[in-house]
Design a protein around this motif. Structure first.
Motif, PDB file in Angstrom:
ATOM      1  N   SER A 147      12.595   5.250  52.844  1.00 55.13           N
ATOM      2  CA  SER A 147      12.914   4.958  54.244  1.00 55.13           C
ATOM      3  C   SER A 147      14.002   5.893  54.752  1.00 55.13           C
ATOM      4  CB  SER A 147      13.386   3.513  54.397  1.00 55.13           C
ATOM      5  OG  SER A 147      12.433   2.590  53.933  1.00 55.13           O
ATOM      6  N   LYS A 148      15.080   6.000  53.987  1.00 55.28           N
ATOM      7  CA  LYS A 148      16.218   6.818  54.399  1.00 55.28           C
ATOM      8  C   LYS A 148      15.853   8.292  54.508  1.00 55.28           C
ATOM      9  CE  LYS A 148      19.606   3.693  52.262  1.00 55.28           C
ATOM     10  NZ  LYS A 148      20.646   3.543  51.216  1.00 55.28           N
ATOM     11  N   ASN A 149      14.876   8.728  53.717  1.00 52.41           N
ATOM     12  CA  ASN A 149      14.489  10.146  53.700  1.00 52.41           C
ATOM     13  C   ASN A 149      13.275  10.437  54.576  1.00 52.41           C
ATOM     14  OD1 ASN A 149      16.514  10.886  51.854  1.00 52.41           O
ATOM     15  ND2 ASN A 149      15.257  10.259  50.115  1.00 52.41           N
ATOM     16  N   ARG A 150      12.809   9.443  55.340  1.00 45.56           N
ATOM     17  CA  ARG A 150      11.550   9.620  56.071  1.00 45.56           C
ATOM     18  C   ARG A 150      11.608  10.778  57.053  1.00 45.56           C
ATOM     19  NH1 ARG A 150      10.294   4.523  56.834  1.00 45.56           N
ATOM     20  NH2 ARG A 150       9.014   4.604  54.954  1.00 45.56           N
ATOM     21  N   ARG A 151      12.703  10.903  57.791  1.00 44.34           N
ATOM     22  CA  ARG A 151      12.802  12.004  58.761  1.00 44.34           C
ATOM     23  C   ARG A 151      12.712  13.348  58.051  1.00 44.34           C
ATOM     24  NH1 ARG A 151      17.686  14.422  60.728  1.00 44.34           N
ATOM     25  NH2 ARG A 151      18.840  12.610  59.960  1.00 44.34           N
ATOM     26  N   LEU A 152      13.419  13.502  56.933  1.00 49.06           N
ATOM     27  CA  LEU A 152      13.369  14.746  56.173  1.00 49.06           C
ATOM     28  C   LEU A 152      11.950  15.026  55.694  1.00 49.06           C
ATOM     29  CD1 LEU A 152      14.721  17.138  54.755  1.00 49.06           C
ATOM     30  CD2 LEU A 152      15.254  15.605  52.841  1.00 49.06           C
ATOM     31  N   MET A 153      11.240  13.994  55.274  1.00 44.56           N
ATOM     32  CA  MET A 153       9.869  14.169  54.800  1.00 44.56           C
ATOM     33  C   MET A 153       8.969  14.684  55.923  1.00 44.56           C
ATOM     34  SD  MET A 153       9.400  10.761  52.458  1.00 44.56           S
ATOM     35  CE  MET A 153      10.435  10.454  51.001  1.00 44.56           C
ATOM     36  N   TYR A 154       9.154  14.154  57.131  1.00 47.86           N
ATOM     37  CA  TYR A 154       8.349  14.633  58.256  1.00 47.86           C
ATOM     38  C   TYR A 154       8.751  16.043  58.670  1.00 47.86           C
ATOM     39  CZ  TYR A 154       5.596  10.483  59.283  1.00 47.86           C
ATOM     40  OH  TYR A 154       4.662   9.478  59.226  1.00 47.86           O
ATOM     41  N   MET A 155      10.014  16.368  58.536  1.00 48.61           N
ATOM     42  CA  MET A 155      10.442  17.744  58.821  1.00 48.61           C
ATOM     43  C   MET A 155       9.805  18.709  57.824  1.00 48.61           C
ATOM     44  SD  MET A 155      14.459  16.970  59.722  1.00 48.61           S
ATOM     45  CE  MET A 155      14.935  18.677  59.963  1.00 48.61           C
ATOM     46  N   ASN A 156       9.709  18.290  56.562  1.00 55.98           N
ATOM     47  CA  ASN A 156       9.020  19.116  55.562  1.00 55.98           C
ATOM     48  C   ASN A 156       7.538  19.236  55.873  1.00 55.98           C
ATOM     49  OD1 ASN A 156      11.367  19.585  54.104  1.00 55.98           O
ATOM     50  ND2 ASN A 156      11.039  17.864  52.709  1.00 55.98           N
ATOM     51  N   ASP A 157       6.952  18.149  56.404  1.00 58.48           N
ATOM     52  CA  ASP A 157       5.544  18.198  56.794  1.00 58.48           C
ATOM     53  C   ASP A 157       5.316  19.258  57.868  1.00 58.48           C
ATOM     54  OD1 ASP A 157       4.684  16.274  55.044  1.00 58.48           O
ATOM     55  OD2 ASP A 157       4.692  14.639  56.504  1.00 58.48           O
ATOM     56  N   ARG A 158       6.254  19.360  58.779  1.00 56.66           N
ATOM     57  CA  ARG A 158       6.118  20.368  59.835  1.00 56.66           C
ATOM     58  C   ARG A 158       6.155  21.773  59.247  1.00 56.66           C
ATOM     59  NH1 ARG A 158       8.607  19.898  65.853  1.00 56.66           N
ATOM     60  NH2 ARG A 158       7.415  21.622  66.743  1.00 56.66           N
ATOM     61  N   LYS A 159       7.031  21.992  58.257  1.00 60.09           N
ATOM     62  CA  LYS A 159       7.074  23.288  57.587  1.00 60.09           C
ATOM     63  C   LYS A 159       5.745  23.577  56.893  1.00 60.09           C
ATOM     64  CE  LYS A 159      12.047  23.022  56.671  1.00 60.09           C
ATOM     65  NZ  LYS A 159      13.082  22.894  55.616  1.00 60.09           N
ATOM     66  N   ARG A 160       5.156  22.547  56.303  1.00 56.64           N
ATOM     67  CA  ARG A 160       3.858  22.723  55.644  1.00 56.64           C
ATOM     68  C   ARG A 160       2.786  23.144  56.655  1.00 56.64           C
ATOM     69  NH1 ARG A 160       5.775  17.741  53.315  1.00 56.64           N
ATOM     70  NH2 ARG A 160       6.397  18.084  51.140  1.00 56.64           N
ATOM     71  N   ARG A 161       2.796  22.498  57.815  1.00 54.67           N
ATOM     72  CA  ARG A 161       1.805  22.834  58.840  1.00 54.67           C
ATOM     73  C   ARG A 161       1.969  24.272  59.302  1.00 54.67           C
ATOM     74  NH1 ARG A 161       1.023  17.958  63.198  1.00 54.67           N
ATOM     75  NH2 ARG A 161       1.252  16.191  61.776  1.00 54.67           N
ATOM     76  N   GLU A 162       3.212  24.664  59.538  1.00 53.07           N
ATOM     77  CA  GLU A 162       3.464  26.038  59.984  1.00 53.07           C
ATOM     78  C   GLU A 162       3.013  27.035  58.918  1.00 53.07           C
ATOM     79  OE1 GLU A 162       7.600  25.907  60.768  1.00 53.07           O
ATOM     80  OE2 GLU A 162       7.387  24.912  62.733  1.00 53.07           O
ATOM     81  N   PHE A 163       3.252  26.691  57.662  1.00 54.32           N
ATOM     82  CA  PHE A 163       2.826  27.541  56.555  1.00 54.32           C
ATOM     83  C   PHE A 163       1.308  27.617  56.503  1.00 54.32           C
ATOM     84  CE2 PHE A 163       1.721  27.864  51.952  1.00 54.32           C
ATOM     85  CZ  PHE A 163       2.190  29.152  51.735  1.00 54.32           C
ATOM     86  N   GLU A 164       0.649  26.473  56.722  1.00 54.53           N
ATOM     87  CA  GLU A 164      -0.812  26.440  56.680  1.00 54.53           C
ATOM     88  C   GLU A 164      -1.416  27.275  57.808  1.00 54.53           C
ATOM     89  OE1 GLU A 164      -4.421  23.149  56.304  1.00 54.53           O
ATOM     90  OE2 GLU A 164      -2.402  22.503  56.869  1.00 54.53           O
ATOM     91  N   GLU A 165      -0.799  27.218  58.991  1.00 51.79           N
ATOM     92  CA  GLU A 165      -1.308  27.983  60.133  1.00 51.79           C
ATOM     93  C   GLU A 165      -1.209  29.483  59.891  1.00 51.79           C
ATOM     94  OE1 GLU A 165       0.974  26.535  63.370  1.00 51.79           O
ATOM     95  OE2 GLU A 165      -0.100  24.615  63.502  1.00 51.79           O
ATOM     96  N   GLU A 166      -0.240  29.890  59.072  1.00 53.34           N
ATOM     97  CA  GLU A 166      -0.058  31.310  58.772  1.00 53.34           C
ATOM     98  C   GLU A 166      -0.988  31.799  57.664  1.00 53.34           C
ATOM     99  OE1 GLU A 166       4.017  31.627  57.752  1.00 53.34           O
ATOM    100  OE2 GLU A 166       4.763  31.258  59.798  1.00 53.34           O
ATOM    101  N   MET A 167      -1.566  30.860  56.939  1.00 55.17           N
ATOM    102  CA  MET A 167      -2.432  31.223  55.810  1.00 55.17           C
ATOM    103  C   MET A 167      -3.812  31.620  56.300  1.00 55.17           C
ATOM    104  SD  MET A 167      -1.122  30.896  52.644  1.00 55.17           S
ATOM    105  CE  MET A 167      -2.521  30.463  51.612  1.00 55.17           C
TER     106      MET A 167
END
Length: 351
Positions: free
Chosen positions: A146-166
């Motif tokens: 719960s406490k780390n949920r925001r960080l997890m979603y921020m990491n998800d955004r990095k994953r999406r950006e990485f995927e779009e570049e692939m």
């Protein structure tokens, strides 16, 4: 029916988060109750976003000046409708609209959202001091996830950006993530998170069932059930505990009474991988593998996942569709993910 839990509170800015209208006077000042609420909800695992009619660059500069910009996930700051902004936020977060609340000081904006999105909880800004007491914003437990949920979603955004570049096939992208999946017996330390998963997960819940702390604890201590907890990490960080499986053990068969996955891993094929692991484990013990499925109107993807894994419809028991695996033996696991499969069901009856 599951108790309604708000997963994201969407904020207006002018005269809601801060006092004043930014486009008219940049010397706006924060409303302390609003800031206190944002920080409090963030610790509870409630995500925070923005739907504001404003100049995006100006508003983001002001949020950075106040030291608040990192709290907001997928903020929508433009001159379009608030309802469209909320739709975008829900899509980006991959959550249902009834898991979103919206706070604004303008009755017109609240009515526009109520009309367009009746599922969304709408709250007037003059009620900001009462929000933290509402049951929809108070999870039963506050876990490390719960406490780390925001960080997890921020990491998800990095994953999406990485995927779009692939450029290349999906499997190449998945391989580049260096994913590591763990699956093993549920333990007492993860009971709170397991209960939270059953309450929060809608789209990827095979039956819609929820289990509370005591029920899950009883399963841990029973030889008739195998409760399993699933974790996932990759090169961008830890997803946390993202899945739960409950298997009932009967003579000659295992019945998957519940399988659920966080919507954040929907595109990673984790559900399919978990089912393949369970098939292999059942075949190793020479037991038939069955699964319950209840159509909740939101979990069609779980049915499709079972079907692609070789399950077929057997019969109905009350409103529960019983699926049975065809026992095909050439089950393989993908190479793009490292799997740590701990002992599953070794001490249970029928295992």
């Amino acid at each position: 029916m599951k108790p309604k839990q708000i997963k994201c509170l969407v904020w207006d800015l002018d005269n809601t988060l801060w006092q004043g209208i930014l486009a008219e006077d940049t010397s706006v000042y924060l409303i302390k109750k609003a800031v206190d609420l944002i920080k409090d909800l963030d610790q509870r695992g409630v995500l925070i976003s923005i739907a504001s009619k404003n100049d995006e660059d100006l508003a983001m500069r002001k949020l950075k000046e106040f030291g608040l910009s990192d709290y907001f996930i997928y903020p929508q700051i433009h001159w379009g409708s608030k309802s469209e902004s909320i739709r975008i936020i829900a899509s980006e977060l991959n959550i249902n609209l009834d898991a979103i609340a919206f706070i604004d000081d303008q009755d017109y904006e609240l009515e526009e959202v109520r009309y367009a999105l009746p599922e969304v909880m709408c709250i007037h800004a003059n009620q900001v001091g009462t929000i933290s007491n509402l049951s929809a914003f108070n999870p039963k437990y506050i876990t490390e996830d719960s406490k780390n949920r925001r960080l997890m979603y921020m990491n998800d955004r990095k994953r999406r950006e990485f995927e779009e570049e692939m450029n290349g096939p999906q499997e190449q992208f998945l391989s580049s993530l260096n994913m590591k999946l763990t699956i093993g017996p549920l333990n007492n330390e993860d009971l709170k998170r397991a209960e939270e998963l059953t309450i929060r997960t809608n789209q990827l819940n095979s039956t819609g069932n929820t289990y509370d702390f005591e029920e899950l604890q009883d399963m841990i201590n029973s030889k008739k059930f195998i409760p399993l907890i699933i974790g996932l990490s990759d090169r961008f960080g830890d997803y946390g505990k993202i899945g739960l499986v409950v298997i009932e053990v009967k003579e000659g068969k295992w019945i998957i009474r519940l399988m659920l996955m966080s919507c954040r891993v929907m595109s990673r094929g984790i559900g399919s991988i978990i089912i393949r692991i369970l098939i292999q484990e059942a075949q190793l013990r020479q037991v038939n593998l069955l699964a319950d499925f209840v159509d909740t109107g939101r979990n069609r993807m779980m049915y499709v996942t079972y079907k692609f894994a070789g399950f077929s419809e057997k019969n109905y028991v009350d409103d529960i569709l019983i699926l049975e695996h065809n026992n095909v033996t050439n089950i393989t696991l993908p190479d793009y993910i490292q799997i740590d499969c701990q002992q599953i069901g070794g001490e249970h009856e029928g295992a």
